[in-house]
Every structure is written in structure tokens, then in C-alpha cells.
Design a protein around this motif. Structure first.
Motif, mmCIF file in Angstrom:
data_model
loop_
_atom_site.group_PDB
_atom_site.id
_atom_site.type_symbol
_atom_site.label_atom_id
_atom_site.label_comp_id
_atom_site.label_asym_id
_atom_site.label_seq_id
_atom_site.Cartn_x
_atom_site.Cartn_y
_atom_site.Cartn_z
ATOM 1 N N LYS A 37 0.671 -1.249 -0.157
ATOM 2 C CA LYS A 37 -0.363 -0.209 -0.244
ATOM 3 C C LYS A 37 0.802 1.462 0.175
ATOM 4 N N ASP A 38 2.017 1.198 1.085
ATOM 5 C CA ASP A 38 2.758 2.149 0.916
ATOM 6 C C ASP A 38 3.598 2.795 -0.394
ATOM 7 N N MET A 39 3.907 1.167 -1.480
ATOM 8 C CA MET A 39 5.024 1.547 -2.528
ATOM 9 C C MET A 39 3.702 2.183 -3.418
ATOM 10 N N TYR A 40 2.603 2.106 -3.752
ATOM 11 C CA TYR A 40 1.125 2.119 -4.089
ATOM 12 C C TYR A 40 1.133 3.965 -4.116
ATOM 13 N N ARG A 41 1.442 3.760 -2.600
ATOM 14 C CA ARG A 41 0.783 5.229 -2.228
ATOM 15 C C ARG A 41 1.753 6.638 -3.275
ATOM 16 N N ALA A 42 3.027 6.120 -2.925
ATOM 17 C CA ALA A 42 4.374 6.496 -3.592
ATOM 18 C C ALA A 42 4.250 6.658 -5.594
ATOM 19 N N TYR A 43 3.822 5.668 -6.076
ATOM 20 C CA TYR A 43 3.848 5.948 -7.164
ATOM 21 C C TYR A 43 2.332 6.493 -7.389
ATOM 22 N N ARG A 44 1.310 6.937 -6.848
ATOM 23 C CA ARG A 44 0.187 7.630 -7.325
ATOM 24 C C ARG A 44 -0.081 9.294 -6.492
ATOM 25 N N ASP A 45 1.549 9.193 -5.906
ATOM 26 C CA ASP A 45 1.763 10.737 -5.792
ATOM 27 C C ASP A 45 2.137 11.274 -6.703
ATOM 28 N N MET A 46 3.650 10.542 -7.183
ATOM 29 C CA MET A 46 4.603 10.484 -7.699
ATOM 30 C C MET A 46 4.240 10.889 -9.407
#
Length: 127
Positions: A37-46
Motif C-alpha cells: 500500500k505504501d509503494m502504491y501511494r508513492a507511485y500514485r503521488d508521483m
């Protein structure tokens, strides 16, 4: 992205089932899911930020946040980062140098390094 998430979930189940201590395995799974979930959040924010030069920052941040969760989160960060970089180098045609720099940022964050090392000047404070 969905394929990566499915791969991570399947791998988590297999790894957790091999662990003889159910509680420890359950914690690993929980941390791995949170790490994904953290990885996805960083990807989404990017993607949302769409800010030139911020790629490495988001790589480091996603790995950092995931690894803070514990061994399961660090494992999920490594699996997702490696899968993304493999896809990126094989499919998108981005060069080996870009992949190497991304992996350096991934390792930096996963090993507890401050993601702000890669933060570009002017990136909104929201991120």
C-alpha cells in the motif's frame, strides 16, 4: 500494477505458509500488505505530482515507508521495486543508467535513508 499486486499477494501467502510460527507469519503478511500500500501511494503521488526530477524521491519514499513496517514491508518494497524496474528496462526501453539510479534510490529508502536526499527543489510540500 495489478499484476504486480497479484504477484505480491501470492508470494506473501506462499512465504507466510512456509513460516512455522503463525503469529510471526501473520505479522509478516500484514506488514507486506501495508508495504504494498505504501509503494502504491508513492507511485500514485508521483503520477499526481508529475514533477520533473522527482522520480527518485518517490522511489526512495515508497521504499522507506514500506520498510518502516518491518521485514514484510521491506520484502514487499524489494519485490515491487525489482518487478517495476525489470518491466521498465524490458518494456519501456528506459536505459540501464536510469534503472541503476532508480534501484539506488530504492535501496536508500529501504535501508532507512532519508528520502529527502532525492527531493527536488520546488516539489510541493504536500509530497
Amino acid at each position: 500494477m495489478r499484476l504486480c499486486v497479484c504477484f505480491v499477494l501470492l508470494s506473501i501467502i506462499l512465504c507466510a505458509s512456509a513460516d512455522s510460527a503463525l503469529a510471526r507469519g501473520g505479522r509478516f503478511v500484514w506488514d507486506a500488505l501495508g508495504g504494498a500500500k505504501d509503494m502504491y501511494r508513492a507511485y500514485r503521488d508521483m503520477r499526481e505530482a508529475n514533477y520533473k526530477g522527482a522520480d527518485k524521491y518517490f522511489h526512495a519514499r515508497g521504499n522507506y515507508d514500506a520498510a518502516k513496517r518491518g521485514p514484510g514491508g521491506a520484502w514487499a518494497a524489494r519485490v515491487l521495486s525489482d518487478a517495476r524496474e525489470k518491466w521498465q528496462s524490458d518494456v519501456s526501453g528506459r536505459g540501464a543508467e536510469d534503472t541503476r539510479a532508480d534501484q539506488e534510490a530504492n535501496r536508500w529508502g529501504r535501508n532507512g535513508g532519508d528520502p529527502n536526499r532525492y527531493r527536488p527543489a520546488g516539489l510541493p510540500s504536500k509530497y
